[in-house]
Design an enzyme around this catalytic site. Structure first.
Site, PDB file in Angstrom:
ATOM      1  N   LYS A  56       0.834  -1.203   0.000  1.00 31.04           N
ATOM      2  CA  LYS A  56       0.000   0.000   0.000  1.00 31.04           C
ATOM      3  C   LYS A  56       0.872   1.258   0.000  1.00 31.04           C
ATOM      4  CE  LYS A  56      -4.180  -1.805   2.183  1.00 31.04           C
ATOM      5  NZ  LYS A  56      -5.132  -1.300   1.182  1.00 31.04           N
ATOM      6  N   LYS A  58       3.983   1.465  -1.040  1.00 28.91           N
ATOM      7  CA  LYS A  58       4.712   1.561  -2.313  1.00 28.91           C
ATOM      8  C   LYS A  58       3.808   2.142  -3.405  1.00 28.91           C
ATOM      9  CE  LYS A  58       8.279  -1.922  -1.700  1.00 28.91           C
ATOM     10  NZ  LYS A  58       8.685  -3.307  -1.964  1.00 28.91           N
ATOM     11  N   ARG A  79       9.429  -5.496   9.771  1.00 25.84           N
ATOM     12  CA  ARG A  79       9.886  -6.620  10.583  1.00 25.84           C
ATOM     13  C   ARG A  79       8.677  -7.337  11.207  1.00 25.84           C
ATOM     14  NH1 ARG A  79       7.567  -5.496  14.714  1.00 25.84           N
ATOM     15  NH2 ARG A  79       8.116  -4.189  16.474  1.00 25.84           N
ATOM     16  N   LYS A  81       8.070  -9.542  14.656  1.00 26.06           N
ATOM     17  CA  LYS A  81       8.725  -9.887  15.934  1.00 26.06           C
ATOM     18  C   LYS A  81       8.960 -11.392  16.006  1.00 26.06           C
ATOM     19  CE  LYS A  81       7.158  -6.825  19.719  1.00 26.06           C
ATOM     20  NZ  LYS A  81       8.283  -6.024  20.008  1.00 26.06           N
ATOM     21  N   LYS A  89       7.153 -10.250  25.797  1.00 27.56           N
ATOM     22  CA  LYS A  89       6.214  -9.128  25.956  1.00 27.56           C
ATOM     23  C   LYS A  89       4.927  -9.580  26.648  1.00 27.56           C
ATOM     24  CE  LYS A  89       4.624  -4.997  23.646  1.00 27.56           C
ATOM     25  NZ  LYS A  89       4.780  -4.095  22.536  1.00 27.56           N
ATOM     26  N   GLU A 175       1.557  -2.396  13.290  1.00 25.21           N
ATOM     27  CA  GLU A 175       2.006  -1.091  13.794  1.00 25.21           C
ATOM     28  C   GLU A 175       2.767  -0.371  12.688  1.00 25.21           C
ATOM     29  OE1 GLU A 175       4.186   0.359  17.764  1.00 25.21           O
ATOM     30  OE2 GLU A 175       5.581  -0.352  16.242  1.00 25.21           O
ATOM     31  N   ALA A 187      16.176   8.694  16.340  1.00 23.75           N
ATOM     32  CA  ALA A 187      15.616   7.531  17.062  1.00 23.75           C
ATOM     33  C   ALA A 187      16.593   6.352  17.050  1.00 23.75           C
ATOM     34  CB  ALA A 187      14.281   7.127  16.444  1.00 23.75           C
ATOM     35  N   HIS A 191      17.971   4.770  20.438  1.00 19.93           N
ATOM     36  CA  HIS A 191      17.722   3.337  20.658  1.00 19.93           C
ATOM     37  C   HIS A 191      19.021   2.662  21.111  1.00 19.93           C
ATOM     38  CE1 HIS A 191      16.649  -0.851  19.485  1.00 19.93           C
ATOM     39  NE2 HIS A 191      15.443  -0.458  19.828  1.00 19.93           N
TER      40      HIS A 191
HETATM   41  P1  0O2 Z   1      11.770  -1.678  19.644  1.00 21.06           P
HETATM   42  O1  0O2 Z   1      13.019  -2.251  20.174  1.00 21.06           O
HETATM   43  O2  0O2 Z   1      12.011  -0.547  18.677  1.00 21.06           O
HETATM   44  O3  0O2 Z   1      10.776  -2.678  19.083  1.00 21.06           O
HETATM   45  P2  0O2 Z   1       3.801  -0.975  23.717  1.00 21.06           P
HETATM   46  O4  0O2 Z   1       4.885  -1.321  24.721  1.00 21.06           O
HETATM   47  O5  0O2 Z   1       4.279  -1.109  22.277  1.00 21.06           O
HETATM   48  O6  0O2 Z   1       2.543  -1.739  23.942  1.00 21.06           O
HETATM   49  P3  0O2 Z   1       4.092   1.844  23.944  1.00 21.06           P
HETATM   50  O7  0O2 Z   1       5.492   1.791  24.475  1.00 21.06           O
HETATM   51  O8  0O2 Z   1       3.168   2.821  24.590  1.00 21.06           O
HETATM   52  O9  0O2 Z   1       3.348   0.473  23.983  1.00 21.06           O
HETATM   53  O10 0O2 Z   1       4.124   2.105  22.405  1.00 21.06           O
HETATM   54  P4  0O2 Z   1       4.688   3.345  21.613  1.00 21.06           P
HETATM   55  O11 0O2 Z   1       4.900   4.530  22.469  1.00 21.06           O
HETATM   56  O12 0O2 Z   1       3.775   3.477  20.443  1.00 21.06           O
HETATM   57  O13 0O2 Z   1       6.128   2.816  21.161  1.00 21.06           O
HETATM   58  C1  0O2 Z   1       6.285   1.683  20.402  1.00 21.06           C
HETATM   59  C2  0O2 Z   1       7.564   1.701  19.599  1.00 21.06           C
HETATM   60  O14 0O2 Z   1       7.899   3.033  19.182  1.00 21.06           O
HETATM   61  C3  0O2 Z   1       8.807   1.225  20.332  1.00 21.06           C
HETATM   62  O15 0O2 Z   1       8.853  -0.155  20.275  1.00 21.06           O
HETATM   63  C4  0O2 Z   1       9.922   1.898  19.542  1.00 21.06           C
HETATM   64  O16 0O2 Z   1      10.148   1.228  18.313  1.00 21.06           O
HETATM   65  C5  0O2 Z   1       9.310   3.237  19.231  1.00 21.06           C
HETATM   66  N1  0O2 Z   1       9.591   4.204  20.312  1.00 21.06           N
HETATM   67  C6  0O2 Z   1       8.710   4.696  21.215  1.00 21.06           C
HETATM   68  N2  0O2 Z   1       9.310   5.552  22.033  1.00 21.06           N
HETATM   69  C7  0O2 Z   1      10.599   5.620  21.663  1.00 21.06           C
HETATM   70  C8  0O2 Z   1      11.740   6.375  22.138  1.00 21.06           C
HETATM   71  O17 0O2 Z   1      11.669   7.144  23.092  1.00 21.06           O
HETATM   72  N3  0O2 Z   1      12.911   6.179  21.474  1.00 21.06           N
HETATM   73  C9  0O2 Z   1      13.034   5.346  20.406  1.00 21.06           C
HETATM   74  N4  0O2 Z   1      14.225   5.226  19.819  1.00 21.06           N
HETATM   75  N5  0O2 Z   1      11.988   4.599  19.948  1.00 21.06           N
HETATM   76  C10 0O2 Z   1      10.788   4.758  20.558  1.00 21.06           C
HETATM   77  P5  0O2 Z   1       9.633  -0.985  21.383  1.00 21.06           P
HETATM   78  O18 0O2 Z   1       9.052  -2.357  21.356  1.00 21.06           O
HETATM   79  O19 0O2 Z   1       9.612  -0.252  22.692  1.00 21.06           O
HETATM   80  O20 0O2 Z   1      11.104  -1.004  20.927  1.00 21.06           O
END
Ligand code: 0O2
Length: 236
Positions: A56, A58, A79, A81, A89, A175, A187, A191
């Site tokens: 979609k 693309k 990706r 998981k 999780k 997502e 980011a 990370h």
């Molecule tokens: P990874 O290692 O990238 O997969 P959730 O825990 O997903 O149910 P949450 O934390 O409220 O709920 O979700 P949110 O805020 O939508 O964030 C989900 C993802 O967004 C994260 O996945 C990160 O990929 C990215 N993200 C959110 N906040 C940050 C941040 O402060 N810094 C960076 N670099 N990335 C962020 P994961 O699974 O936490 O991490």
């Protein structure tokens, strides 16, 4: 039938997934690993959903590239998981262990990240994507207009998309993260900092402060670049 026999049958896909209600961790790990049919089917569904959503974006990139004279998307990363991180999780969130529970509660198993040059394109692409009638918006988090305290900026969408398999139609959560190149650059570095375990508390604090300044500068750069583009290509 004994529990062991049940598990063996489940692993071969003979017993349906809803047999697995609220298992304990040992039974769950005994029944599910990445080689078993139920796990392969579950992960394949997420891979299919990623294909659907990636296509979609693309398509939008191709069409909007003509309309607005230049492709809005720089790159797309996807990706699914791993089963291991899904289970971690589920445990972290203290959710029931079953395929049904995973499919309903873990909504970022299929992930797609769309990187644009300009912030305006992020919102435009998201709007066209969400207008599609097979996409259901479940949740939207606008960390661009409301950045996180650490400076994180991106637009997050949780959507449901239908996939069509030999078993029929199935709605799957995906997502979507949309951001600019500058936001993505930031980011990625943040990370790395988050997962760096060898820093002292003082180093971590100093680097976090530095990153917060970088986040403001990235936002400023995005605004200035967008201004330059609007002068060069006013019809955008
Ligand atoms: P990874 O290692 O990238 O997969 P959730 O825990 O997903 O149910 P949450 O934390 O409220 O709920 O979700 P949110 O805020 O939508 O964030 C989900 C993802 O967004 C994260 O996945 C990160 O990929 C990215 N993200 C959110 N906040 C940050 C941040 O402060 N810094 C960076 N670099 N990335 C962020 P994961 O699974 O936490 O991490």
């Amino acid at each position: 039938m004994t529990e062991f026999e049940n598990i063996q049958q489940f692993r071969q896909g003979i017993i349906p997934a809803d047999w697995m209600q609220n298992m304990n961790l040992d039974d769950f790990l005994g029944a599910m690993d990445e080689q078993t049919l139920p796990a392969r089917q579950m992960l394949a569904n997420y891979q299919c959903a990623v294909y659907e959503v990636e296509t979609k974006f693309k398509v939008l990139n191709e069409r909007l590239g003509i309309k607005y004279d230049g492709n809005p998307i720089e790159s797309i990363k996807t990706r699914v998981k791993s089963l291991e991180s899904i289970i971690l999780k589920v445990q972290r969130k203290k959710l029931p262990l079953s395929i049904e529970s995973i499919e309903e509660n873990i909504r970022d198993i299929a992930g797609i990240r769309v990187i644009c040059s300009f912030e305006e394109d992020v919102f435009r692409i998201a709007r066209y994507f969400l207008e599609q009638d097979d996409i259901t918006l479940i949740e939207k988090k606008d960390y661009i207009n409301n950045p996180k305290p650490n400076g994180y900026r991106s637009l997050h969408l949780i959507v449901q998309v239908p996939i069509f398999t030999e078993l029929g139609k199935k709605q799957v959560y995906v997502e979507v993260q949309l951001r600019t190149i500058a936001m993505d650059f930031w980011a990625s570095l943040e990370h790395k900092l988050r997962y760096k375990k060898t820093l002292t508390a003082e180093q971590l604090e100093a680097l976090s402060k530095e990153l917060a300044i970088c986040a403001d500068e990235c936002a400023d750069l995005d605004r200035r670049m967008e201004y330059v583009r609007s002068e060069i290509v006013p019809e955008n």
